[in-house]
Design an enzyme around this catalytic site. Structure first.
Site, PDB file in Angstrom:
ATOM      1  N   GLY A  43       0.686  -1.235   0.032  1.00 53.82           N
ATOM      2  CA  GLY A  43       0.221  -0.023   0.285  1.00 53.82           C
ATOM      3  C   GLY A  43       0.808   1.290  -0.024  1.00 53.82           C
ATOM      4  O   GLY A  43       2.040   1.308   0.136  1.00 53.82           O
ATOM      5  N   ALA A  52       8.192   4.548   4.475  1.00 55.65           N
ATOM      6  CA  ALA A  52       8.591   4.000   5.855  1.00 55.65           C
ATOM      7  C   ALA A  52       8.695   5.092   6.773  1.00 55.65           C
ATOM      8  O   ALA A  52       8.320   5.089   8.204  1.00 55.65           O
ATOM      9  CB  ALA A  52       9.906   3.278   5.503  1.00 55.65           C
ATOM     10  N   LYS A  77       4.184  -0.757 -10.057  1.00 57.87           N
ATOM     11  CA  LYS A  77       4.114   0.589  -9.537  1.00 57.87           C
ATOM     12  C   LYS A  77       5.381   1.464  -9.409  1.00 57.87           C
ATOM     13  O   LYS A  77       5.590   2.549  -9.770  1.00 57.87           O
ATOM     14  CB  LYS A  77       3.142   1.013  -8.337  1.00 57.87           C
ATOM     15  CG  LYS A  77       3.765   0.231  -7.067  1.00 57.87           C
ATOM     16  CD  LYS A  77       4.517   0.988  -6.256  1.00 57.87           C
ATOM     17  CE  LYS A  77       5.010   0.203  -4.814  1.00 57.87           C
ATOM     18  NZ  LYS A  77       6.156   1.130  -3.862  1.00 57.87           N
ATOM     19  N   ASP A 100      -1.112   3.228  -4.165  1.00 53.35           N
ATOM     20  CA  ASP A 100       0.603   3.091  -4.041  1.00 53.35           C
ATOM     21  C   ASP A 100       1.061   3.995  -5.231  1.00 53.35           C
ATOM     22  O   ASP A 100       1.977   4.335  -5.340  1.00 53.35           O
ATOM     23  CB  ASP A 100       1.032   1.625  -3.833  1.00 53.35           C
ATOM     24  CG  ASP A 100       2.242   1.548  -3.157  1.00 53.35           C
ATOM     25  OD1 ASP A 100       2.856   2.347  -2.740  1.00 53.35           O
ATOM     26  OD2 ASP A 100       2.579   0.311  -3.016  1.00 53.35           O
ATOM     27  N   SER A 145      10.063   8.786  -3.183  1.00 57.56           N
ATOM     28  CA  SER A 145      10.423   7.654  -3.788  1.00 57.56           C
ATOM     29  C   SER A 145      11.574   7.354  -4.594  1.00 57.56           C
ATOM     30  O   SER A 145      11.876   8.401  -5.237  1.00 57.56           O
ATOM     31  CB  SER A 145       8.896   7.631  -4.689  1.00 57.56           C
ATOM     32  OG  SER A 145       9.356   6.651  -5.573  1.00 57.56           O
ATOM     33  N   ARG A 146      12.375   6.387  -4.331  1.00 59.30           N
ATOM     34  CA  ARG A 146      13.657   6.250  -4.797  1.00 59.30           C
ATOM     35  C   ARG A 146      13.473   5.984  -6.345  1.00 59.30           C
ATOM     36  O   ARG A 146      14.481   6.492  -7.166  1.00 59.30           O
ATOM     37  CB  ARG A 146      14.405   5.067  -4.199  1.00 59.30           C
ATOM     38  CG  ARG A 146      14.714   5.382  -2.489  1.00 59.30           C
ATOM     39  CD  ARG A 146      15.116   4.249  -1.943  1.00 59.30           C
ATOM     40  NE  ARG A 146      13.945   3.479  -1.587  1.00 59.30           N
ATOM     41  CZ  ARG A 146      13.924   2.204  -1.023  1.00 59.30           C
ATOM     42  NH1 ARG A 146      15.141   2.070  -0.389  1.00 59.30           N
ATOM     43  NH2 ARG A 146      12.996   1.495  -0.949  1.00 59.30           N
ATOM     44  N   ASN A 147      12.334   5.392  -6.523  1.00 62.46           N
ATOM     45  CA  ASN A 147      12.071   5.224  -8.242  1.00 62.46           C
ATOM     46  C   ASN A 147      12.011   6.550  -8.772  1.00 62.46           C
ATOM     47  O   ASN A 147      12.218   6.513  -9.886  1.00 62.46           O
ATOM     48  CB  ASN A 147      10.954   4.137  -8.124  1.00 62.46           C
ATOM     49  CG  ASN A 147      11.253   2.897  -7.576  1.00 62.46           C
ATOM     50  OD1 ASN A 147      11.874   1.999  -7.976  1.00 62.46           O
ATOM     51  ND2 ASN A 147      10.633   2.699  -6.285  1.00 62.46           N
TER      52      ASN A 147
END
Length: 324
Positions: free
Chosen positions: A132, A136, A187, A240, A250-252
């Site tokens: 979801g 962190a 995602k 998400d 978001s690292r992506n």
């Protein structure tokens, strides 16, 4: 309830904090002695600034000690390590124990989702998957968050909800494990593409276009692979996708921004070396999976060609306009 958490990354630690807050007896495992010593002595995760790890949470490099007699075992390692962890867990798992998989992604080579990697070694239906829109740091800071919980076993659902759910963590249950896994994996790949748009200074209007087109494609992919396409509307689906595709946390997404703004290869390589980019790992797997299943999803092909071949991020704009 005694709970063993396998993995001490940021998400594993944040979940351990919630489990501990709910009055459970929590032990965490890492195979790295240096990491275990740091966490045990400093009582902080380097990836969760200003968050204290309660002294009652045990940190260990002893796998057996962490999982034995635990009523619930939570797996929170990167997708690439689920195979090794599942093999090791198979040595000790008892029929009375339940497992919660918090890892997301698709294994390279085999193209198996993490749930299927786990099932290669452990034959049990006492397993659930959570996924979801939860960074962190937000979980650790105890803000309201929602997670999808997928399992075919009512007892497992009850145990996981009892362990994790409280006045700021909500779990919405489903039996569509496959749909949840697809959403939780893909995602991260779409977030890379949306990051490219942001890196090219495209506004949120264009990014919303990308998210909407991807939402529809993921829904059709879930259906094509045998899941419930309504899962796209869950926390693991739209929730998400929205979170991961619009935030620099978001690292992506951040990796995609580097590509979109034309960062040097040295800068890109340094980011890859110092950051866990699950979407980059998953991209190879989902690309191969789609080919194996003969499922058409052009956005994945384009992202793959931008990263590994001669396509450019700007090609995303033509794709979005011309997409049928």
């Amino acid at each position: 309830m005694k709970i063993g958490v396998l993995g001490t990354g940021a998400f594993g630690v944040s979940l351990a904090l919630i489990l501990n807050e709910n009055g459970n007896d929590v032990s965490m495992w890492t195979k790295f002695t240096e990491e275990a010593n740091y966490l045990d002595q400093q009582r902080r995760s380097p990836n969760l600034k200003n968050i204290i790890i309660d002294d009652t949470i045990k940190i260990s490099t002893n796998f057996q000690e962490t999982v034995e007699n635990a009523e619930l075992i939570l797996i929170a390692v990167p997708a690439a390590f689920v195979d090794d962890v599942s093999q090791e867990l198979n040595k000790y798992l008892k029929d009375s124990q339940h497992v919660c998989i918090a890892s997301k992604g698709i294994e390279n080579d085999s193209c198996l989702f993490v749930y299927d990697v786990f099932k290669k070694y452990i034959d049990t239906d006492q397993v659930g998957v959570i996924s979801g829109p939860t960074f962190a740091i937000d979980v650790a800071n105890k803000v309201p968050v929602g997670l999808s919980l997928a399992s075919t076993n009512p007892d497992t659902i009850s145990i996981i909800k009892h362990a994790l759910q409280n006045n700021h963590v909500k779990l919405r249950e489903t039996d569509d494990i496959l749909g949840i896994e697809i959403c939780g994996s893909i995602k991260n790949v779409i977030a890379i593409a949306n990051g490219m748009l942001d890196g090219m200074d495209l506004p949120i209007s264009t990014q919303a276009m990308m998210i909407t087109e991807s939402l529809n494609d993921i829904k059709e992919l879930i259906d094509a692979l045998g899941g419930d396409k309504n899962t796209i509307l869950s926390f693991a689906g739209f929730g998400d996708l929205l979170l991961t595709c619009t935030s620099t946390k978001s690292r992506n997404f951040s990796f995609g921004r580097l590509l979109g703004k034309g960062a040097s290869q040295e800068e890109i390589d340094r980011y890859i070396e110092t950051t866990t980019i699950e979407g980059l790992y998953t991209l190879k797997s989902i690309y191969q999976l789609l080919e194996n299943k003969k499922v058409n999803m052009p956005i994945i092909n384009l992202i793959y060609d931008i990263i590994y071949h001669d396509k450019k991020p700007v090609d995303l704009l033509t794709f979005l306009i011309e997409k049928g």
